[in-house]
Design a protein around this motif. Structure first.
Motif, PDB file in Angstrom:
ATOM      1  N   ARG A   1      -3.427  10.502   8.605  1.00  0.00           N
ATOM      2  CA  ARG A   1      -4.502  10.543   9.447  1.00  0.00           C
ATOM      3  C   ARG A   1      -5.051  11.844   9.514  1.00  0.00           C
ATOM      4  N   LEU A   2      -3.878  12.743   9.922  1.00  0.00           N
ATOM      5  CA  LEU A   2      -4.209  14.235  10.228  1.00  0.00           C
ATOM      6  C   LEU A   2      -4.520  15.015   8.856  1.00  0.00           C
ATOM      7  N   CYS A   3      -4.103  14.410   7.814  1.00  0.00           N
ATOM      8  CA  CYS A   3      -4.535  15.041   6.385  1.00  0.00           C
ATOM      9  C   CYS A   3      -5.904  14.929   6.288  1.00  0.00           C
TER      10      CYS A   3
ATOM     11  N   GLU B   1      -1.683   9.773  -0.323  1.00  0.00           N
ATOM     12  CA  GLU B   1      -1.661   9.187   1.168  1.00  0.00           C
ATOM     13  C   GLU B   1      -2.117   7.917   1.317  1.00  0.00           C
ATOM     14  N   LEU B   2      -3.230   7.576   0.585  1.00  0.00           N
ATOM     15  CA  LEU B   2      -3.898   6.361   0.748  1.00  0.00           C
ATOM     16  C   LEU B   2      -3.246   5.202  -0.092  1.00  0.00           C
ATOM     17  N   CYS B   3      -3.781   5.283  -1.288  1.00  0.00           N
ATOM     18  CA  CYS B   3      -3.611   4.281  -2.253  1.00  0.00           C
ATOM     19  C   CYS B   3      -1.793   3.897  -2.470  1.00  0.00           C
ATOM     20  N   GLY B   4      -1.166   5.220  -2.568  1.00  0.00           N
ATOM     21  CA  GLY B   4       0.311   5.089  -2.857  1.00  0.00           C
ATOM     22  C   GLY B   4       0.944   4.435  -1.896  1.00  0.00           C
ATOM     23  N   PRO B   5       0.932   4.726  -0.535  1.00  0.00           N
ATOM     24  CA  PRO B   5       1.711   3.935   0.607  1.00  0.00           C
ATOM     25  C   PRO B   5       0.959   2.600   0.623  1.00  0.00           C
ATOM     26  N   LEU B   6      -0.166   2.324   0.340  1.00  0.00           N
ATOM     27  CA  LEU B   6      -0.795   1.016   0.478  1.00  0.00           C
ATOM     28  C   LEU B   6      -0.304   0.178  -0.510  1.00  0.00           C
TER      29      LEU B   6
ATOM     30  N   ARG C   1      -8.338   0.654   5.890  1.00  0.00           N
ATOM     31  CA  ARG C   1      -9.750   0.224   5.984  1.00  0.00           C
ATOM     32  C   ARG C   1     -10.573   1.286   6.208  1.00  0.00           C
ATOM     33  N   HIS C   2     -10.281   1.851   7.437  1.00  0.00           N
ATOM     34  CA  HIS C   2     -11.196   2.960   8.076  1.00  0.00           C
ATOM     35  C   HIS C   2     -11.258   4.156   7.030  1.00  0.00           C
ATOM     36  N   TRP C   3      -9.983   4.504   6.541  1.00  0.00           N
ATOM     37  CA  TRP C   3      -9.776   5.790   6.003  1.00  0.00           C
ATOM     38  C   TRP C   3     -10.942   5.436   4.583  1.00  0.00           C
ATOM     39  N   ALA C   4     -10.624   4.202   3.993  1.00  0.00           N
ATOM     40  CA  ALA C   4     -11.327   4.070   2.616  1.00  0.00           C
ATOM     41  C   ALA C   4     -12.916   3.895   3.027  1.00  0.00           C
ATOM     42  N   ARG C   5     -13.513   3.595   4.143  1.00  0.00           N
ATOM     43  CA  ARG C   5     -14.956   3.652   4.547  1.00  0.00           C
ATOM     44  C   ARG C   5     -15.320   4.978   5.025  1.00  0.00           C
ATOM     45  N   THR C   6     -14.681   5.758   5.408  1.00  0.00           N
ATOM     46  CA  THR C   6     -14.901   7.233   6.155  1.00  0.00           C
ATOM     47  C   THR C   6     -14.651   8.400   5.155  1.00  0.00           C
ATOM     48  N   TRP C   7     -13.733   8.543   4.387  1.00  0.00           N
ATOM     49  CA  TRP C   7     -13.353   9.588   3.585  1.00  0.00           C
ATOM     50  C   TRP C   7     -13.513   9.154   2.326  1.00  0.00           C
ATOM     51  N   VAL C   8     -13.462   8.285   1.578  1.00  0.00           N
ATOM     52  CA  VAL C   8     -13.621   7.908   0.255  1.00  0.00           C
ATOM     53  C   VAL C   8     -15.196   7.739  -0.277  1.00  0.00           C
ATOM     54  N   THR C   9     -15.598   8.872  -0.872  1.00  0.00           N
ATOM     55  CA  THR C   9     -17.081   8.908  -1.434  1.00  0.00           C
ATOM     56  C   THR C   9     -17.171   8.264  -2.589  1.00  0.00           C
TER      57      THR C   9
ATOM     58  N   ILE D   1      -9.717   0.290  -3.356  1.00  0.00           N
ATOM     59  CA  ILE D   1     -10.607   0.896  -2.558  1.00  0.00           C
ATOM     60  C   ILE D   1     -11.633   0.014  -2.232  1.00  0.00           C
ATOM     61  N   HIS D   2     -12.261  -0.748  -3.449  1.00  0.00           N
ATOM     62  CA  HIS D   2     -13.352  -1.677  -3.232  1.00  0.00           C
ATOM     63  C   HIS D   2     -12.690  -2.618  -2.118  1.00  0.00           C
ATOM     64  N   LEU D   3     -11.457  -3.201  -2.480  1.00  0.00           N
ATOM     65  CA  LEU D   3     -11.078  -4.495  -1.797  1.00  0.00           C
ATOM     66  C   LEU D   3     -10.947  -3.920  -0.149  1.00  0.00           C
ATOM     67  N   LEU D   4     -10.539  -2.908  -0.009  1.00  0.00           N
ATOM     68  CA  LEU D   4     -10.395  -2.123   1.431  1.00  0.00           C
ATOM     69  C   LEU D   4     -11.899  -2.124   2.067  1.00  0.00           C
ATOM     70  N   ARG D   5     -12.741  -1.661   1.416  1.00  0.00           N
ATOM     71  CA  ARG D   5     -14.078  -1.419   1.680  1.00  0.00           C
ATOM     72  C   ARG D   5     -14.823  -2.792   2.155  1.00  0.00           C
ATOM     73  N   ALA D   6     -14.192  -3.811   1.585  1.00  0.00           N
ATOM     74  CA  ALA D   6     -14.776  -5.260   1.463  1.00  0.00           C
ATOM     75  C   ALA D   6     -14.159  -5.864   2.464  1.00  0.00           C
ATOM     76  N   ASP D   7     -13.078  -5.421   3.200  1.00  0.00           N
ATOM     77  CA  ASP D   7     -12.125  -5.954   4.218  1.00  0.00           C
ATOM     78  C   ASP D   7     -11.502  -7.393   3.720  1.00  0.00           C
ATOM     79  N   ARG D   8     -10.984  -7.107   2.557  1.00  0.00           N
ATOM     80  CA  ARG D   8     -10.298  -8.320   1.770  1.00  0.00           C
ATOM     81  C   ARG D   8      -8.881  -8.031   1.965  1.00  0.00           C
ATOM     82  N   PHE D   9      -8.206  -8.497   3.037  1.00  0.00           N
ATOM     83  CA  PHE D   9      -6.896  -8.211   3.228  1.00  0.00           C
ATOM     84  C   PHE D   9      -5.862  -8.961   2.406  1.00  0.00           C
ATOM     85  N   GLU D  10      -6.196 -10.157   2.123  1.00  0.00           N
ATOM     86  CA  GLU D  10      -5.328 -10.982   1.320  1.00  0.00           C
ATOM     87  C   GLU D  10      -5.288 -10.675  -0.196  1.00  0.00           C
TER      88      GLU D  10
END
Length: 676
Positions: free
Chosen positions: A232-234, A259-264, A285-293, A308-317
């Protein structure tokens, strides 16, 4: 210990249960060639229970430069590093982890690089001991002065670097109290505010290793609970120092991928489902919507684009399914459709998955394998042979072209068709690429629609084509052992009867380029340049000094200093000779009057009657020439020396200083005067 002003480097060693590696670590700092009188070593024992405290005290007993501080355990490496910073007095700070060690000449080389180039951060080449992964891209060659936008420096966010301490104190930088990822926000903030970065790539400065008991924090505190705060701080650090736009996107991309896709992908499936769904997924999901243009999405690889597409769309499963099956799905095949190549992931064109094709487009990510067999002159024709293919695209209907692009110029490129043939060597793929061989011939005096190539530097590319798929790459960095030297210069004649000098050469990266009409053979040079320096009063004036060659008399010949940019603009200045028929000369070039862009310098001498051919000499890039700044129409400008072409000719990159950058530099210098 010498006076405070003599301490060049404060080496800070955080130590927790660091035996037995600690002894070699501290010894490597004590034995630095820069000398103990120029060092202070601050070792911070962070509540160890294994004999680390006693070993540090033993090592300090006969070394006044080693100071040991004992404190209660803080739970991570950031706490003892901060303690070290609070006590540091050196001009520079180097963070040395207790399980690693330094090359003997590391600090001397790094300090010299920082002093010579005025840089705030120096990266020394990192070597691996025992298989620990290390960064390599940034250490391909020495870089006296660079930044995070034009180098691979930002790919390495570990703290094992030389930092100018005034930068750290000006930013009030300290490590956050996290067990993992605490170093990345610290290093990111320093990078984003540094006045220049240097890279020492010709010496192993820092050796990293895993501990014998595998107790490195990166291993034992590697789960998500220990990473989320640092990640988050990065993102917040980059957003704090960079405005939205291409530069922020370039830096954010590193954090999106690592830091996002790798740990995810690698860590989220290991968590229990309740924590994964309620604790970690909402933050990702918040990081994907806020920082990923959208720009970042276009530049990352297809597996990351899908996440990233699935994160933005809130598709957890679906995110969990994709993450769990990542290794299996990475081996899926591909589909070629209308000149594009798509990853055949199970979600591709599955109407129930509802994912756009763009998430699976891998065309621009497929590696291009190319090899230069020969580059030789046949009369006035340059002949190139080799092979080139796009990985996973069968070499059917090949239509590869050689592409000539003038360096730093907007002029149209020149294309040369090739003749396809069988590859000269066996290639992988069981015959898929055997038709990827080619040959190309062109005459530089007529290749541009019957006209010669313009004067200047020309880079050679390949537009590799098969089955309608096209990829363009620089050419030449993989070649036959016999082609390690460039072909000789060739003197040609244009259709108009004008002489044309063409020098093929390999760049520092091994690619093929052409220097057209600019560099003469050293034996033909009319003079030798002996010095370049900025005028002591007029900061925007470059002084070039030299001496005429022994075979050149001043019999009416005019010697001029020429500056030429990629667009063909030329500015010439006559030289001044010393008194009494001296062959020594000086030229003063008003760089402040040059336009923005990159300018190459050369000395030009014409024949006595002004009718004969020119003789030229390069102005070499002397290593100690720094950049300069001046004001023009009330706006600050700078000129940065760069080396160009086969003979490292001096080039000048001229551009306005960004106002925000200038303000930060003035504030930093003012702070340094107040504190120093």
């Amino acid at each position: 210990m010498s006076a405070e002003s003599s301490v060049r480097v404060s080496v800070i060693i955080p130590a927790y249960n660091a035996m037995p590696e600690l002894t070699r670590c501290v010894t490597s700092a004590r034995e630095q060639t820069i000398g103990l009188d120029r060092l202070e070593i601050i070792a911070v024992n962070d509540g160890s229970t294994d004999g680390t405290a006693e070993e540090l005290d033993r090592l300090a007993a006969d070394c006044p430069a080693l100071r040991v501080i004992h404190q209660e355990n803080s739970g991570g490496a950031g706490g003892p590093r901060n303690t070290g910073l609070d006590h540091a007095r050196g001009d520079f700070v180097f963070f040395l982890d207790s399980d690693d060690y330094l090359g003997p000449d590391a600090l001397r080389r790094m300090v010299a690089m920082a002093d010579e180039n005025g840089t705030d951060i120096v990266l020394g080449r990192i070597a691996s001991v025992g298989g620990r992964a290390v960064p390599r891209a940034v250490f391909q060659h020495n870089q006296p002065r660079t930044d995070i936008f034009s180098s691979h420096a930002y790919l390495t966010l570990g703290p094992w670097k030389l930092f100018r301490r005034s930068l750290i104190e000006r930013l009030h930088l300290r490590f956050p109290p996290y067990r993992n990822c605490e170093d990345k926000p610290f290093t990111a903030a320093a990078y984003l505010n540094a006045s220049g970065i240097s890279v020492v790539a010709d010496y192993d400065c820092y050796y990293v290793r895993y501990r014998e008991n595998r107790s490195n924090l990166t291993l034992i505190a590697g789960d998500l609970v220990h990473r989320m705060d640092g990640i988050r701080l990065c993102f917040e650090t980059v957003a704090r120092y960079l405005e939205p736009g291409p530069r922020r996107d370039q830096i954010m991309r590193r954090h999106v991928e690592w830091e996002l896709c790798g740990p995810l992908r690698g860590l989220l499936p290991r968590e229990n489902e309740k924590d994964a769904r309620e604790r970690f997924f909402p933050e990702f999901r918040h990081w994907a919507r806020t920082w990923v243009t959208d720009t970042i999405v276009q530049r990352i690889d297809a597996p990351d684009r899908l996440l990233i597409h699935l994160l933005r769309a809130d598709r957890f499963e679906d995110v969990l399914t994709v993450a769990r099956n990542a290794k299996r799905d990475a081996r899926c095949g591909h589909l070629i459709d209308k000149g594009r190549v798509y990853w055949l992931h199970p979600f591709f064109r599955d109407h129930t998955a509802d994912v756009p094709d763009a998430c699976f487009d891998i065309t621009d990510r497929l590696p291009v394998r190319h090899h230069l067999e020969t580059a030789r002159w046949h009369g006035g024709v340059l002949r190139l042979t080799g092979h080139a293919y796009i990985e996973d695209v069968d070499a059917l209907e090949p239509a590869t072209e050689v592409v000539l692009r003038k360096y730093q110029s907007e002029r149209p490129e020149v294309r040369v068709p090739t003749t396809p043939c069988r590859a000269a060597r066996p290639l992988p793929g069981e015959g898929r690429y055997e038709q990827s061989g080619f040959s190309a011939e062109f005459d530089p005096a007529t290749v541009d629609d019957g006209a010669p190539l313009e004067r200047g530097l020309w880079n050679i590319y390949l537009d590799v084509r098969a089955q309608g798929v096209s990829r363009t790459v620089r050419f030449g960095n993989s070649r036959e052992d016999g082609e390690t030297t460039h072909p000789p210069r060739r003197e040609l004649t244009t259709p108009e009867g004008e002489p044309l000098v063409v020098v093929p050469y390999f760049t520092p990266y091994g690619n093929v380029s052409l220097d057209v009409g600019q560099v003469a053979h050293p034996l033909d040079a009319p003079c030798q340049v002996t010095r370049t320096a900025w005028h002591p009063v007029r900061k925007s004036t470059l002084v070039v000094g030299g001496r005429l060659a022994d075979d050149v008399a001043r019999d009416g010949r005019r010697l001029r200093l020429r500056a030429e940019n990629g667009a063909g603009a030329v500015r010439e200045i006559p030289v001044r000779y010393g008194p009494g028929g001296s062959r020594d000369f000086t030229a003063r070039l008003p760089v402040g009057r040059l336009g923005e862009g990159r300018w190459t310098l050369a000395l030009i001498m014409e024949s006595p009657d002004g009718e004969g051919p020119y003789r030229t000499a390069i102005v070499p890039r002397f290593g100690r020439l720094a950049g300069t700044r001046w004001f023009r129409f009330g706006r600050p400008y700078y000129a940065k020396p760069v080396a160009q072409g086969p003979a490292a000719a001096l080039g000048l990159e001229v551009a306005p200083v960004k106002v925000a950058t200038g303000v930060r530099r003035r504030l930093r210098r003012g702070w340094a005067r107040l504190t120093g």
